[in-house]
Scaffold this active site. Structure first.
Site: not given
Ligand code: BGC
Length: 853
Positions: A240
């Site tokens: 993540d």
């Molecule tokens: C989220 C993810 C997301 C990523 C990119 C993160 O803050 O938890 O689900 O894919 O950001 O935007």
């Protein structure tokens, strides 16, 4: 053109990419390999032209494909929220959504979609509840598998997320979720396991949080042993965003890619760790192989045929049609009672509306019969300004939105007058300027030179990761949001400016605001996402277009190293009455109408990514609004526009309540289809709706001393409600249609059940047959503790009036098993089980016994 799923060959397993991957790997030096495991910017991995490797592009996910820009420049189809997709209980529809998203991804040059989100609805407070599917692991797994299949049939990869235990948002970067082995296996890992084994995703995203003491980007037991070892996952593990924290531990823990770049724990620090002898180059090679495999599958590596030959990719899918179909199929009709009195304007005295009983006075509130209506009162801020999607990383920018008001106006015959009153606006921030505005963003250098120019969807200019082509952080000095506004109402319009930096607002030649704006607190993320709002009033005249410009000179936020970020906005609100007068106006409109449709909603401030909810009440004075409107008009229909459960204290005071979720861009068109009866509301609740927050079984989402104990064990959602003394407002699986069903027979073997049912109503319909398994009471004290019943399978049938339909539903072996510790395996629990064929978990229609050996 087709928007139907086609049958595809199973491609991913057919290719053996090992030779091409090994050849590519052999040609790379250590630094290039380490670089390949690290984002080069917000959304991409570096290209390596020497081996014919193109840059892999990733994008959120899950209701649309945003693409390389965080802006409306390149709009996206916005589908309904994942809760809505799960409410269809239809994996084929999920697959079709996936195929459409793959088409969107290809159009935008995206190779990997950062979706689906398959964490569970452990507590209704979970901020990203709207983005997950259900409280039930089977339903979550089946919908998620349909989605992954659809996306990957389109030649685009998925990252099933967030592996695992990201079921709430409070302290999400650090929280240590303490989850016992049985709930971990039987609930939280179960959807991932089902998807990995049945849909073979090409990627997974490891979560921010820890599970039982190890952060998920370093969790060797769950990643290397369970995910890859036991389940056979052969895809790429992407962190993540900013979740990877330690070079060696992350690599050893099975992480392949650290996002976003340009600076991560991989790349140069990883090459250095190899040179220092802290980690072997062979371990780096394993991760690189998986990135190369992902590149091969998505067609980014020369010499490797993409997993799906271009000729087999589903094409020509009509995105708006999919969005509309999905939205109406997801609508859950929670309540639909007869409306006993009150003659409709167009109805002959003493006559009966179509569909009424012979006495002519017991017609159910829905569907509305437009032929006997003269005036419909539409009420609620969200009726005109629908909340079509949840916030945070799931944000996409649709080209257009059909509001409930616009959808109804378009669908109703000319003779029916539609009035609108806001009634109550729950938004505490002024909404971004949209209706009546034509705006563009102009990116300027210090000498005034125009670097780039974009059309704007609304009044927010937000960049997360990549500035528009032609603009760099170094060359950018100011951004101007400029254009015109044509008011519909005369009076004092509220304009709100926000952004960290210098803001100057000019309207019709007059400077209304000019100041240096600082963040409210010390948190750079908050300063970026929610900059302080400053309001001014402009006296404007209906129909007279005025030019306006908001100029922004950004100030550095200290956010991320080397990341391109920018956020400022112009908000707008029409002249408003005071709050009491707004409600009075809505009540008057409702009293003079044949039916009132009230749309109530949550807001960005109470339901979004990055924080959890604190209660389940509808914000503002919306509850009072519904009560007052219902008292004025007995035909009051309430539409709940929320991604997750809210309290509906007035639900018995109105004849009809529908749940539209966050319905996506075709919101109003789909709603009109359902309200006017051209389509049945097909949804069933994927999650129990409490009557009161205090009744919810799991309400703790805040860690204590950094730890959040899942002390309820196996008992979340309906598994807990079954043991509770209080009943929920609406049970798991609940949802009404416009026809009735009689369950005629249930035959069962230990492997499957066969159910026959008949449509006994007067309209064609669709029924979701739900199969629950209830074990006989535990015969001895050593037997495992289990819920009273659990979902073991489901299938939808369709039939015309009077017709019968039959469906066979497999009973998976897993339905009879529990996870057994300390030896660590699945164990079948022998005994007698009641198999229940049900309309919902609290409406069981037929039962049979089955004995498991
Ligand atoms: C989220 C993810 C997301 C990523 C990119 C993160 O803050 O938890 O689900 O894919 O950001 O935007």
């Amino acid at each position: 053109m087709t928007d139907q799923p086609r049958t595809h060959r199973s491609h991913t397993r057919l290719h053996d990419y090992s030779a091409v991957v090994e050849r590519a790997l052999d040609a790379l030096d250590l630094d290039t390999k380490a670089r390949l495991l690290s984002g080069q910017d917000m959304w991409t991995l570096p290209a390596v032209p020497a081996i014919g490797l193109r840059s892999l592009v990733m994008s959120d996910g899950p209701i649309g494909v945003r693409g390389g820009q965080w802006s409306a420049e390149d709009p996206s189809i916005a589908l309904p929220s994942p809760t809505a997709l799960a409410a269809t209980w239809d994996p084929e529809l999920a697959r079709r959504a996936g195929q459409l998203l793959a088409q969107e991804a290809r159009r935008k040059g995206v190779h990997v979609l950062l979706a689906p989100t398959v964490n569970l609805h452990r507590s209704p407070l979970g901020g990203r509840h709207f983005e997950c599917y259900s409280e039930d692991p089977l339903l979550t797994g089946v919908i998620g598998a349909g989605y992954v299949r659809g996306v990957q049939e389109g030649g685009v990869g998925t990252t099933v997320k967030h592996f695992v235990g990201n079921d709430a948002e409070t302290d999400r970067f650090t929280v240590d979720n303490r989850i016992a082995p049985r709930p971990l296996r039987e609930l939280y890992l179960a959807p991932f396991e089902h998807i990995v084994k049945t849909a073979r995703p090409w990627g997974i995203m490891t979560a921010y949080n820890q599970v039982n003491g190890a952060t998920m980007t370093e969790h060797r037991p769950l990643v290397a042993e369970v995910l890859r070892g036991e389940w056979g996952f052969d895809g790429c593990n992407v962190s993540d965003w900013v979740a990877a924290r330690h070079t060696v531990r992350a690599l050893r823990g099975g992480l392949d890619v650290a996002m976003p770049g340009p600076r991560t724990v991989f790349g140069p620090p990883l090459a250095a760790a190899v040179r220092a002898g802290e980690v072997a180059e062979a371990e780096v090679d394993d991760a690189v192989r998986r990135v190369l495999l992902l590149a091969a599958r998505t067609g980014c590596l020369d010499g490797a045929p993409p997993a799906v030959p271009p000729a087999d990719v589903p094409q020509g899918i009509d995105g708006r049609a999919v969005a509309r179909d999905l939205a109406r199929r997801a609508v859950v009709l929670l309540r639909n009672e007869p409306v006993g009195d009150g003659q409709l304007a167009g109805e002959p005295a003493g006559g009966a509306a179509q569909g009424a009983d012979p006495a002519g006075r017991t017609r159910r509130a829905l569907p509305l019969d437009a032929s006997v209506m003269r005036r419909i009162a539409v009420v609620g801020a969200a009726a005109r300004d629908a909340r079509v999607l949840g916030g945070g990383s799931a944000t996409v920018f649709p080209e257009q939105i059909v509001s409930p008001l616009a959808g109804l106006r378009a669908a109703l015959p000319d003779g029916v007058e539609v009035t609108f009153a806001t009634g109550a606006d729950p938004r505490t921030r002024v909404p971004y300027a949209r209706d009546g505005f034509t705006l563009r963003a102009r990116y300027l250098a210090a000498d005034g030179q125009l670097l780039a120019e974009n059309a704007q969807f609304d009044g927010q200019v937000q960049v997360m990761g990549s500035l528009p082509d032609g603009v760099t952080r170094q060359s950018l000095h100011a951004v101007e949001l400029t254009g015109s506004y044509t008011p519909q109402r005369t009076g004092g319009h509220t304009l709100a400016v926000s952004g960290t930096g210098r803001l100057r607002l000019t309207v019709d030649g007059a400077v209304l605001f000019d100041d240096q704006c600082a963040p409210a607190g010390g948190d750079p993320f908050e300063a970026f996402m929610h900059p302080v709002e400053h309001r001014v009033t402009a006296e404007l005249t209906a129909g007279r277009t005025v030019p306006l410009t908001l100029r922004f000179v950004p100030r550095a936020l200290g956010l991320g190293e080397g990341l391109d970020v920018l956020n400022f906005a112009l908000g707008h609100r029409e002249p408003q009455l005071d709050a009491d007068a707004e409600i009075e106006e809505a009540v008057r409109a409702a009293a003079g109408a044949d039916a009132a449709i009230v749309v109530v909603a949550t807001t960005e401030e109470v339901e979004s990514e990055g924080f959890d909810r604190t209660d389940l009440t509808l914000p503002g004075r919306q509850d009072e609004l519904v009560t007052r409107v219902a008292a004025a008009n007995p035909r009051t229909v309430v539409v709940v526009n929320a991604g997750s459960p809210v309290e509906l204290p007035w639900r018995e005071q109105v004849p009809a309540v529908l749940l539209s979720w966050f319905p996506g861009q075709e919101a109003g068109a789909a709603l009109a289809d359902v309200l006017l009866g051209s389509h049945e509301p097909g949804g069933r609740l994927p999650t129990t709706w409490p009557a009161r927050f205090a009744d919810a079984p799991v309400t703790t989402v805040t860690p204590a001393d950094g730890r959040l104990s899942y002390e309820e064990g196996l008992f979340i959602g309906y598994r807990a409600w079954q043991r509770s003394a209080v009943a929920p407002a609406y049970a798991f699986g609940h949802g009404l249609g416009y026809t009735d069903w009689e369950y005629e027979s249930l035959d069962t073997t230990p492997d499957s059940v066969r159910v026959r049912l008949r449509n006994t109503g007067r309209r064609p319909g669709r029924e979701v047959v739900q199969i629950y398994l209830a074990p006989a009471p535990a015969p001895d004290a050593g037997a495992p503790e289990r819920p009273d019943r659990w979902l073991a399978g489901f299938a939808a049938v369709e039939a015309g009036p009077g017709e019968s339909a039959e469906t066979e539903i497999p009973l998976p072996a897993r339905a009879f098993e529990v996870w057994s510790e300390p030896d660590g395996h699945w164990r079948r629990v022998p005994g007698v089980y009641t198999v229940e064929a049900a309309h919902s978990i609290d409406d069981i229609r037929l039962t049979a016994q089955v004995t498991s050996g």
